[in-house]
Design a protein around this motif. Structure first.
Motif, PDB file in Angstrom:
ATOM      1  N   ALA A 109      56.364  18.256  46.690  1.00 31.43           N
ATOM      2  CA  ALA A 109      56.111  18.955  47.958  1.00 31.43           C
ATOM      3  C   ALA A 109      54.741  18.589  48.523  1.00 31.43           C
ATOM      4  O   ALA A 109      54.598  18.344  49.732  1.00 31.43           O
ATOM      5  CB  ALA A 109      56.211  20.463  47.751  1.00 31.43           C
ATOM      6  N   GLY A 110      53.719  18.518  47.650  1.00 41.65           N
ATOM      7  CA  GLY A 110      52.379  18.177  48.099  1.00 41.65           C
ATOM      8  C   GLY A 110      52.301  16.776  48.679  1.00 41.65           C
ATOM      9  O   GLY A 110      51.676  16.564  49.729  1.00 41.65           O
ATOM     10  N   VAL A 111      52.930  15.806  48.013  1.00 37.03           N
ATOM     11  CA  VAL A 111      52.899  14.417  48.485  1.00 37.03           C
ATOM     12  C   VAL A 111      53.650  14.280  49.811  1.00 37.03           C
ATOM     13  O   VAL A 111      53.167  13.642  50.760  1.00 37.03           O
ATOM     14  CB  VAL A 111      53.495  13.478  47.419  1.00 37.03           C
ATOM     15  CG1 VAL A 111      53.676  12.073  47.987  1.00 37.03           C
ATOM     16  CG2 VAL A 111      52.601  13.438  46.181  1.00 37.03           C
ATOM     17  N   VAL A 112      54.833  14.869  49.883  1.00 34.83           N
ATOM     18  CA  VAL A 112      55.640  14.775  51.109  1.00 34.83           C
ATOM     19  C   VAL A 112      54.933  15.451  52.281  1.00 34.83           C
ATOM     20  O   VAL A 112      54.871  14.906  53.400  1.00 34.83           O
ATOM     21  CB  VAL A 112      57.033  15.399  50.887  1.00 34.83           C
ATOM     22  CG1 VAL A 112      57.792  15.514  52.204  1.00 34.83           C
ATOM     23  CG2 VAL A 112      57.837  14.563  49.893  1.00 34.83           C
ATOM     24  N   LEU A 113      54.376  16.638  52.048  1.00 39.09           N
ATOM     25  CA  LEU A 113      53.665  17.342  53.109  1.00 39.09           C
ATOM     26  C   LEU A 113      52.443  16.564  53.591  1.00 39.09           C
ATOM     27  O   LEU A 113      52.195  16.453  54.797  1.00 39.09           O
ATOM     28  CB  LEU A 113      53.225  18.723  52.619  1.00 39.09           C
ATOM     29  CG  LEU A 113      54.295  19.808  52.585  1.00 39.09           C
ATOM     30  CD1 LEU A 113      53.779  21.033  51.834  1.00 39.09           C
ATOM     31  CD2 LEU A 113      54.700  20.191  54.005  1.00 39.09           C
ATOM     32  N   THR A 114      51.674  16.010  52.638  1.00 37.02           N
ATOM     33  CA  THR A 114      50.486  15.242  53.017  1.00 37.02           C
ATOM     34  C   THR A 114      50.866  14.035  53.872  1.00 37.02           C
ATOM     35  O   THR A 114      50.285  13.792  54.937  1.00 37.02           O
ATOM     36  CB  THR A 114      49.713  14.773  51.775  1.00 37.02           C
ATOM     37  OG1 THR A 114      49.287  15.911  51.024  1.00 37.02           O
ATOM     38  CG2 THR A 114      48.488  13.951  52.172  1.00 37.02           C
ATOM     39  N   GLY A 115      51.871  13.278  53.412  1.00 32.12           N
ATOM     40  CA  GLY A 115      52.288  12.086  54.153  1.00 32.12           C
ATOM     41  C   GLY A 115      52.833  12.419  55.532  1.00 32.12           C
ATOM     42  O   GLY A 115      52.477  11.778  56.535  1.00 32.12           O
ATOM     43  N   GLY A 116      53.702  13.435  55.592  1.00 30.99           N
ATOM     44  CA  GLY A 116      54.293  13.804  56.870  1.00 30.99           C
ATOM     45  C   GLY A 116      53.274  14.332  57.861  1.00 30.99           C
ATOM     46  O   GLY A 116      53.272  13.946  59.047  1.00 30.99           O
ATOM     47  N   ASP A 133      42.667  16.599  57.022  1.00 24.82           N
ATOM     48  CA  ASP A 133      43.334  17.799  57.527  1.00 24.82           C
ATOM     49  C   ASP A 133      44.701  17.955  56.873  1.00 24.82           C
ATOM     50  O   ASP A 133      45.099  19.049  56.446  1.00 24.82           O
ATOM     51  CB  ASP A 133      43.468  17.685  59.055  1.00 24.82           C
ATOM     52  CG  ASP A 133      43.665  19.029  59.731  1.00 24.82           C
ATOM     53  OD1 ASP A 133      43.705  20.055  59.031  1.00 24.82           O
ATOM     54  OD2 ASP A 133      43.785  19.054  60.970  1.00 24.82           O
ATOM     55  N   ALA A 134      45.443  16.845  56.760  1.00 20.34           N
ATOM     56  CA  ALA A 134      46.777  16.889  56.164  1.00 20.34           C
ATOM     57  C   ALA A 134      46.708  17.205  54.669  1.00 20.34           C
ATOM     58  O   ALA A 134      47.498  18.008  54.151  1.00 20.34           O
ATOM     59  CB  ALA A 134      47.486  15.550  56.380  1.00 20.34           C
ATOM     60  N   LEU A 135      45.781  16.564  53.962  1.00 21.47           N
ATOM     61  CA  LEU A 135      45.664  16.765  52.519  1.00 21.47           C
ATOM     62  C   LEU A 135      45.324  18.208  52.181  1.00 21.47           C
ATOM     63  O   LEU A 135      45.954  18.829  51.315  1.00 21.47           O
ATOM     64  CB  LEU A 135      44.597  15.828  51.953  1.00 21.47           C
ATOM     65  CG  LEU A 135      44.300  15.969  50.451  1.00 21.47           C
ATOM     66  CD1 LEU A 135      45.527  15.615  49.625  1.00 21.47           C
ATOM     67  CD2 LEU A 135      43.105  15.095  50.051  1.00 21.47           C
ATOM     68  N   THR A 136      44.309  18.753  52.858  1.00 22.25           N
ATOM     69  CA  THR A 136      43.908  20.128  52.561  1.00 22.25           C
ATOM     70  C   THR A 136      45.010  21.124  52.942  1.00 22.25           C
ATOM     71  O   THR A 136      45.205  22.133  52.267  1.00 22.25           O
ATOM     72  CB  THR A 136      42.609  20.493  53.299  1.00 22.25           C
ATOM     73  OG1 THR A 136      42.735  20.159  54.686  1.00 22.25           O
ATOM     74  CG2 THR A 136      41.425  19.754  52.704  1.00 22.25           C
ATOM     75  N   THR A 137      45.725  20.820  54.022  1.00 23.44           N
ATOM     76  CA  THR A 137      46.835  21.681  54.419  1.00 23.44           C
ATOM     77  C   THR A 137      47.910  21.711  53.341  1.00 23.44           C
ATOM     78  O   THR A 137      48.391  22.780  52.948  1.00 23.44           O
ATOM     79  CB  THR A 137      47.449  21.186  55.751  1.00 23.44           C
ATOM     80  OG1 THR A 137      46.473  21.266  56.776  1.00 23.44           O
ATOM     81  CG2 THR A 137      48.654  22.016  56.139  1.00 23.44           C
ATOM     82  N   ALA A 138      48.297  20.533  52.851  1.00 21.65           N
ATOM     83  CA  ALA A 138      49.360  20.445  51.846  1.00 21.65           C
ATOM     84  C   ALA A 138      48.957  21.127  50.539  1.00 21.65           C
ATOM     85  O   ALA A 138      49.727  21.904  49.968  1.00 21.65           O
ATOM     86  CB  ALA A 138      49.702  18.974  51.591  1.00 21.65           C
TER      87      ALA A 138
END
Length: 209
Positions: A109-116, A133-138
């Motif tokens: 979930a973390g990898v997919v969320l970060t990439g998306g 921003d994406a990494l911290t969000t995920a």
């Protein structure tokens, strides 16, 4: 109300700090302190905190973090319910470790969320820090879900997120929020130690005399 929240309250490090950021600072500290103590009131206070931070991040152009607050409201309401009734036979939850299967799904979930989110922010928004921003969000989403289930390792995820959040908010001139996340990191360390102690006590109590 939004105009008042976005209005200047104090000046920190030569930058005007809004009422939303000041109130977010106060409710954020209270929220995490209650979470460390496993106090159920952390959830309603947390919902108020994320609504305030939604205003802060929107004004700063941190769009993923702004959207994240909406999800936090949902997770906050779920966590409130889960801590009360999410255990066996609708009992309250107890602190536990993360299983291997849970780690697998959380990692995916973390990898997919970060990439998306990275692609979305980079191509469709004006974000100046799309990857951070994406990494911290995920990571924050995964950590919050872990805390709705009282997974002790969720504190490690929050510590990892805070390592990125602190310089990110400084870069965005959100100095009061950056200081808040330094305090969050200290509270996360305290939370990790506290929940580990609770876990040991639970295990000791389960051992036959």
């Amino acid at each position: 109300m939004i105009d008042w929240l976005n209005g200047p309250a104090v000046t920190a490090f030569g930058v005007a700090t809004t009422w939303a950021e000041v109130l977010g600072f106060a409710t954020g500290l209270l929220n995490v302190w209650l979470l460390v103590r496993q106090n159920i009131l952390n959830w309603p206070i947390g919902v108020l905190n994320v609504l305030l931070l939604m205003v802060v991040f929107g004004a700063a152009g941190l769009y993923a973090d702004m959207g994240l607050q909406v999800v936090y409201v949902v997770l906050g309401l779920y966590g409130w319910w889960a801590w009360l009734y999410g255990g066996a036979d609708r009992t309250s939850l107890v602190v536990r470790t993360t299983t291997r299967t849970e780690w697998l799904w959380l990692t995916v979930a973390g990898v997919v969320l970060t990439g998306g989110l990275w692609l979305f922010l980079d191509r469709l928004t004006g974000s100046t820090v799309p990857f951070a921003d994406a990494l911290t969000t995920a990571v924050s989403l995964v950590a919050t879900y872990g805390q709705t289930r009282k997974l002790v390792e969720s504190w490690w995820l929050w510590i990892a997120a805070d390592v990125v959040y602190i310089p990110l908010y400084g870069y965005k001139n959100l100095w009061l929020t950056a200081i808040l996340y330094v305090a969050f990191m200290a509270l996360c360390v305290a939370g990790l130690r506290s929940w580990r102690g609770v876990l040991r006590a639970q295990r000791d109590a389960a051992v036959p005399a």
